[in-house]
Design a protein around this motif. Structure first.
Motif: not given
Length: 930
Positions: A691-709
């Motif tokens: 996911l880091v290598d091929e989908h970096a632009d799709q990484l988001v934050r939000g919701g009630e678990r902001p520490a999650s990836r």
């Protein structure tokens, strides 16, 4: 024209040099150079290009070792082979014979490994006492099951099994064919007296197969021959019992009540000590070929078992040391045997309680999946019959009369002549070439088909011999030759690296060589391939039959098949597919004519069979046993049945939901063993890196678990690939398999998923975490229960919590943006919160895509008040959150008794309202993250 025998010698030498396990695929130039050197050394004039093509095919082929489900048995040492020094004389000779017979060395080596594994599943014959083993080996139709069990026979004989029974189907021609294979692969000598004399006159010896491979071959004692089934009088006349022979004794018998009774009687009268109930010192192996046919007890439970089933069970019971191994490509009836079935006289039924092994087919197997599930292959090889019903209807009387053959059948016959000619042009003139016609189960109708096919062949032959050598414009005026040329072009044989002019040069010999044979119980000598092979010739035959062509019988060199039958059972239809198998050097020429309904049925059955195999593989990954392995086979929505109804008395048809609309599927049972968790953590890390290598632009934050990836919009295939490798406890396997099926059903509607590595905020670094790259994933603490009776254990695994939950209340919100969170709050405000205390579904309604949640669980024992209360640390678990769409689809399955009991036992404790799963009511009320 090149000499096929010379070409085969060069081919064997080439494959022998480059085809060993572990060697790299050689370059074409290297193969060509070596082939030319070999041809020059032998002084052979051969087609180098054709030899290299066949060599590359053989060298490149692979075969997996398959998967097994093993039943725990304290009386069986699974490592007994390693405790003994065994000289594998029979086995080594057999494997060498396969290599010399044209098998890919890699595939022969793999078969050797598989049979070694299977003999390990049997009991050590040197172990004292009373024991029996029951197993099932599942193959594919025409995929090499006989080769496999001959390998098992050889290994068992090497290990010390003294008496081997091979039961080979219900027809004489199948028993005879199996005896020929046993003679070749184990006995080493021709058993038919007439053929033996002819072979001695031709070659100076009656040895064949392994007898030629090893000059010192220790020939086993065979009490049957290709000419004769087991006869008590013949065995008695030898005046010897099993203990009198130092070599292993083998019988190949028909699955027939009179034969089984005769064998039982001989064993009782001449081998069992007076006053004893069992034969004490003779380890016995019983191979049940086509184990789903006739072996199954089809009587109602309250009645005595059927005669054949009872006699098999009685024979097994005669020995203190016995092993039963069933072989079949269609295990549907076997999986419906009730594992608890028992009869006072016949003892336990043939349920494979100790092992089930699913064989892999080699990658060159021409099977149902390739024919019916590959659209391109299906279009090339499968032809629909539209004109047979008015001539030979699916339902007809045994006195049915017809005056002409269907045009589609005439086209199939023309294509067979073309195939024979093209194969000759390819240097395969000494290879058997066959056509199958199966349009009636009635002998008189088969004979009439044979008469009319013979007449049409004669018309084609006369036209070819008269016109093939004429100028093209004159030859084309002959209607028969014009029809052959039209078939050549319409069925795309012109794409077979040969033109029409070249075909014409080989058609005369092809037409002269073709004969017809009616194959049924009243014509036992129709397919005498062995006699032609002994003379170094090919049998080119059109085989016409019904039931005898419908199971077990191998039709060698089968290229053209014409079947118009109306059976509606999965197993019978698959077994009728004699066209499955191996087609080295001529797969592109094979064609199959079927009724349109049959084409659809085969497609459905192929999918159901693959699903069954996938289920076995999945249960293998979670270490399920045959007795804990719930099996279900997808029903056909219309008219097909899985197998005969009387074989499914212990089965039930149930509508099983495969819809997870709005549902959360979690792996809430964790293994006590650490290895699965290590493998799953490595899988988490690989997914994170991808996911880091091929989908970096799709990484988001939000919701009630902001520490999650969280990654949003990831292709569904990424999720499916991950789920295929994720190891789960056996208790979760069925749920995950069903969820994966549902994933495939909704893929078109939901082509992308969200993926969340769920992590809590690690205040002060007090919580344990696992690092994936620069990301520290904080573990989530879960309880194994809140009281001693709820500290549950299932087959070596532990419940995550007493109400079977993994995700916390806010976990399904991970990655949602502020607008989506506002929408979720409005949903929450409109609902009665008392109705969703065990799971907060407000986030599901706004996400709009399925969500894969990954968790690392610290599992705590609530009964221990100390820092040492953790049962597991960082155990991977997952959850699949499906959006609510309103769609609800179901599928009917036929379930075996194990699956029925599993579904009925799915009763767990109600949700524990005191366990809040990371719930923070104040945060929920305010809409803030916990």
């Amino acid at each position: 024209m090149f000499d096929d025998g010379e070409a085969q010698q060069v081919l064997r030498a080439l494959v022998g040099k480059f085809g060993k396990s572990g060697t790299e695929q050689p370059a074409v130039a290297e193969l060509e150079a070596t082939a030319r050197r070999l041809a020059e050394a032998f002084e052979f004039d051969v087609d180098i290009e054709s030899i290299v093509l066949q060599a590359r095919e053989q060298i490149s082929h692979r075969m997996g070792e398959g998967v097994s489900l093993l039943g725990p048995d304290a009386a069986h040492d699974p490592k007994w082979l390693s405790h003994r020094s065994i000289e594998w004389k029979y086995s080594d000779s057999y494997l060498e014979f396969l290599r010399q017979d044209g098998w890919s060395p890699r595939i022969a080596d793999t078969l050797g490994g598989v049979t070694r594994r299977l003999v390990g599943y049997l009991q050590d014959p040197d172990v004292e006492g009373s024991w029996d083993r029951r197993g099932l080996v599942i193959g594919h139709v025409q995929s090499g099951k006989t080769a496999n069990y001959l390998g098992l026979v050889a290994r068992a004989a090497d290990a010390g099994y003294k008496f081997i029974v091979v039961v080979a189907g219900i027809h004489n021609n199948l028993r005879r064919q199996t005896q020929e294979r046993v003679d070749e692969g184990f006995v080493g000598e021709v058993s038919d007296p007439a053929r033996k004399e002819k072979l001695k006159a031709q070659t100076g010896t009656s040895k064949i197969g392994v007898g030629l491979v090893d000059p010192d071959h220790r020939r086993p004692v065979s009490l049957t021959s290709t000419a004769d089934d087991f006869k008590k009088a013949v065995a008695t006349s030898l005046r010897s019992g099993l203990e009198d022979w130092s070599k292993p004794v083998i019988v190949v018998i028909k699955k027939n009540r009179s034969t089984l009774k005769a064998l039982n009687d001989w064993l009782v009268d001449f081998n069992r000590d007076p006053g004893q109930k069992q034969i004490a010192n003779i380890p016995m192996l019983f191979i049940d070929d086509e184990a789903d046919n006739a072996s199954i007890n089809t009587n109602k439970p309250e009645l005595k078992p059927t005669t054949t089933n009872r006699l098999i069970r009685n024979l097994l019971g005669l020995f203190r040391k016995s092993c039963y191994v069933g072989y079949t490509a269609t295990p549907f009836a076997n999986i419906f045997i009730n594992p608890e079935a028992y009869d006072e006289e016949s003892r336990k039924d043939l349920f494979p309680e100790h092992f089930i092994h699913c064989l892999d087919a080699p990658d060159n197997y021409f099977g149902a999946e390739r024919l019916f599930l590959d659209d391109n292959s299906k279009a090339r090889h499968i032809k629909a019959i539209s004109d047979c019903e008015d001539i030979i209807p699916l339902k007809h009387a045994k006195t049915h009369e017809f005056s002409e053959l269907p045009k589609s059948l005439k086209e199939a016959i023309r294509s067979f002549l073309l195939v024979r000619a093209i194969r000759t042009a390819r240097g395969q003139q000494k290879k058997h070439c066959s056509m199958l016609i199966n349009v009636s189960r009635f002998v008189d109708v088969q004979r009439e088909v044979d008469r009319q096919v013979t007449e049409y062949l004669e018309e084609l032959r006369n036209a070819i011999l008269a016109c093939a050598g004429m100028p093209e414009e004159i030859a084309d005026r002959n209607p028969h030759l014009a029809a052959i040329r039209s078939t050549f072009e319409t069925l795309k044989f012109n794409e077979a690296r040969i033109d029409w002019k070249e075909v014409l040069t080989f058609l005369p010999d092809a037409s002269r060589s073709v004969v017809t044979a009616v194959v049924n119980s009243k014509s036992p000598d129709g397919l005498n391939y062995a006699e032609f092979s002994d003379r170094g010739e090919a049998l080119n035959v059109i085989a016409i039959g019904g039931l005898s062509l419908s199971r077990g019988l191998t039709i060698e060199g089968l290229t053209i098949s014409y079947m118009y039958r109306n059976t509606k059972m999965y197993d019978t239809l698959l077994q009728m597919g004699r066209w499955f198998g191996y087609r080295p050097g001529y797969e592109d020429l094979c064609r199959v004519w079927l009724a349109p309904d049959s084409i659809g049925w085969y497609t459905h059955i192929s999918e159901a069979s693959e699903e069954l195999r996938d289920r076995i593989k999945e249960m293998n990954r979670v270490n399920a046993t045959p007795r804990t392995f719930g099996l279900m086979v997808e029903s056909h929505p219309d008219s097909l049945t899985v197998t005969a109804m009387n074989k499914m008395r212990a089965a039930e048809t149930r509508t099983v939901s495969v819809s997870y609309d709005g549902k959360l599927v979690e792996t809430y049972v964790l293994s006590r063993a650490e290895k699965p968790h290590e493998e799953n953590r490595a899988l988490f890390e690989r997914l994170h890196s991808l996911l880091v290598d091929e989908h970096a632009d799709q990484l988001v934050r939000g919701g009630e678990r902001p520490a999650s990836r969280v990654w949003r919009g990831v292709p569904a295939d990424v999720v499916n690939d991950f789920l295929a490798d994720f190891r789960v406890h056996a208790h979760s396997a069925e749920r995950l398999m069903s969820a994966r099926k549902y994933l495939s059903l909704i893929k078109e509607r939901f082509p992308v998923w969200d993926i969340a590595f769920v992590s809590l905020a690690n205040a002060g670094g007090k919580s344990d975490s696992t690092r994936f790259g620069e990301f520290h994933m904080v573990h989530q603490s879960r309880s194994a229960g809140t009281s001693e009776d709820k500290l549950k254990e299932i087959e070596g695994g532990l419940f995550v919590t007493n109400n079977q939950r993994v995700a916390g209340t806010g976990d399904e919100s991970a990655g949602l943006n502020s607008e989506e969170m506002d929408a979720a709050m409005k949903v929450a405000a409109s609902r009665d919160r008392e109705k969703w205390t065990d799971r907060d579904t407000r986030h599901v309604s706004v996400r709009g895509a399925p969500l894969l949640m990954l968790h690392l669980i610290d599992l705590e024992n609530p009964l221990v008040e100390s820092d040492e209360n953790k049962l597991l640390k960082g155990a991977p678990a997952i959850g699949l959150s499906f959006p609510a769409t309103g769609d609800f689809s179901t599928v009917e399955y036929v379930l075996n008794q194990v699956m029925i009991k599993q579904l009925e036992s799915e009763q767990f404790d109600a949700a524990d309202e005191e366990d809040d799963y990371d719930r923070d009511d104040a945060a929920i009320d305010s809409g803030e993250a916990a």
